[in-house]
Design an enzyme around this catalytic site. Structure first.
Site, PDB file in Angstrom:
ATOM      1  N   ASN A 296      -9.927 -13.631  -5.638  1.00 32.46           N
ATOM      2  CA  ASN A 296      -8.732 -13.662  -5.198  1.00 32.46           C
ATOM      3  C   ASN A 296      -8.164 -15.449  -5.927  1.00 32.46           C
ATOM      4  OD1 ASN A 296      -8.089 -11.195  -3.191  1.00 32.46           O
ATOM      5  ND2 ASN A 296     -10.196 -13.140  -2.076  1.00 32.46           N
TER       6      ASN A 296
ATOM      7  N   VAL B  40      -2.583 -13.816 -14.663  1.00 32.26           N
ATOM      8  CA  VAL B  40      -4.276 -14.358 -15.509  1.00 32.26           C
ATOM      9  C   VAL B  40      -3.689 -14.451 -16.057  1.00 32.26           C
ATOM     10  CG1 VAL B  40      -6.497 -12.988 -16.194  1.00 32.26           C
ATOM     11  CG2 VAL B  40      -5.178 -12.869 -13.018  1.00 32.26           C
TER      12      VAL B  40
ATOM     13  N   TYR C 278      -5.825   1.119  -5.891  1.00 34.12           N
ATOM     14  CA  TYR C 278      -6.396   0.372  -7.395  1.00 34.12           C
ATOM     15  C   TYR C 278      -7.717  -0.236  -7.219  1.00 34.12           C
ATOM     16  CZ  TYR C 278      -6.184  -4.358  -9.722  1.00 34.12           C
ATOM     17  OH  TYR C 278      -6.031  -5.522 -10.312  1.00 34.12           O
TER      18      TYR C 278
END
Length: 325
Positions: free
Chosen positions: A174, A24, A145
């Site tokens: 995703n 990311v 998470y």
């Protein structure tokens, strides 16, 4: 006090991208540079442990960034989440608490927190609107998470309400693409498939085993599209509510496997191990809000898979292939 006025960022702002070498963060750095933002800073984990409160505070005191993109996180697939739930909860909460608090204390102009669509209930309405948050039980396989990410999202809201900080949040679907994690013990489904099919092709294996039934529906977004959306939100969005980032399109894991198999050029068969968990049955983002703001994705899945496989081929020596995520 809630921050409601528009907070503009400029090309000269010092922008700290936490997690700048990951899937990311590296994409966000690429996108920032492409758009003319040059004053970008980052630290590797070896240089700055974001779970160390004193170290994070010292970094913020020294660097005084104007803008923060919080893309650092401990991430992984079903196996990693089920094996290390305490680590996923603790590490992510520590990272978020330290960075968000220090951003407030050093008067950062704007902060973008990145979560995940796993924050939503297991059986959320489909497509999932932002309003589905905290309306039902979570998926057990990534509960730790998800709870950590919900905590970070809500912390941004609370700092906005109490102090007027311009802290915003987004929840990408995703993701896949350059700098992905190909460690089979910690990777997500798409990069795991790329590696499995590639190795089977190279080794001449007759079949490839994939987890689950292949029936769950999933949405996939090319990471450079996600990064473009993040910069768009930093430039144009100031709301308290988080924003979903996705394509609004879905397919089954079985259909995904066929696309990856075709892109890799593997001609063997696929064996589905239905004794392994499927995870959430369906998880499609409602991207109405993002579309209404004026952003749409550009890279379709077939093109993105081909780009990802080519990156894997070009970077096998340095790709993340082993070790914990």
């Amino acid at each position: 006090m809630t921050s409601t006025q528009h907070v503009a960022i400029s090309k000269t702002d010092k922008i700290y991208v936490a997690g700048h070498r990951g899937l990311v963060g590296s994409a966000i750095v690429r996108s920032l540079r492409k758009k003319g933002y040059e004053n970008i800073i980052g630290r590797t984990h070896a240089e700055l442990d974001l779970t160390d409160q004193a170290a994070v505070r010292a970094f913020f005191d020294e660097e005084r960034p104007d803008v923060v993109v919080l893309a650092a996180a401990k991430v992984g697939g079903i196996h990693a989440n089920e094996t290390y739930p305490a680590d996923f909860a603790w590490d992510n909460m520590q990272i978020q608490c330290n960075v968000i608090r220090c951003a407030h204390e050093t008067k950062v102009k704007k902060l973008l927190f990145l979560g995940s669509t796993c924050i939503y209930p297991r059986l959320a309405p489909q497509p999932i609107p932002e309003s589905a948050l905290l309306t039902g039980p979570l998926e057990e396989t990534n509960e730790a998470y998800a709870i950590a990410k919900i905590s970070g999202l809500m912390m941004c809201r609370f700092f906005r309400r109490q102090y007027g900080d311009a802290f915003i949040s987004c929840m990408p679907t995703n993701l896949y693409g350059p700098e992905d994690n190909y460690d089979l013990q910690g990777s997500h489904v798409l990069p795991a498939m790329i590696r499995k099919f590639h190795e089977a092709k190279v080794n001449g294996a007759e079949s490839v085993e994939l987890w689950g039934s292949g029936t769950p529906l999933r949405e996939f977004l090319y990471v450079d599209d996600m990064a473009d959306a993040c910069i768009f939100l930093l430039e144009h969005y100031d709301g308290e509510e988080h924003v979903n980032i996705g394509t609004g399109k879905e397919l089954t894991i079985r259909e995904l496997a066929q696309k990856v198999q075709s892109a890799v050029g593997y001609t063997g068969s696929i064996v589905w191990n239905s004794a392994m968990p499927d995870g959430t049955p369906r998880k499609l983002c409602d991207v109405t809000k993002l579309h209404s703001l004026g952003w749409h994705h550009q890279v379709e899945l077939d093109e993105g898979i081909a780009l990802s496989y080519q990156w894997f081929l070009d970077h096998q020596s340095e790709a993340r292939m082993n070790g914990r995520s």
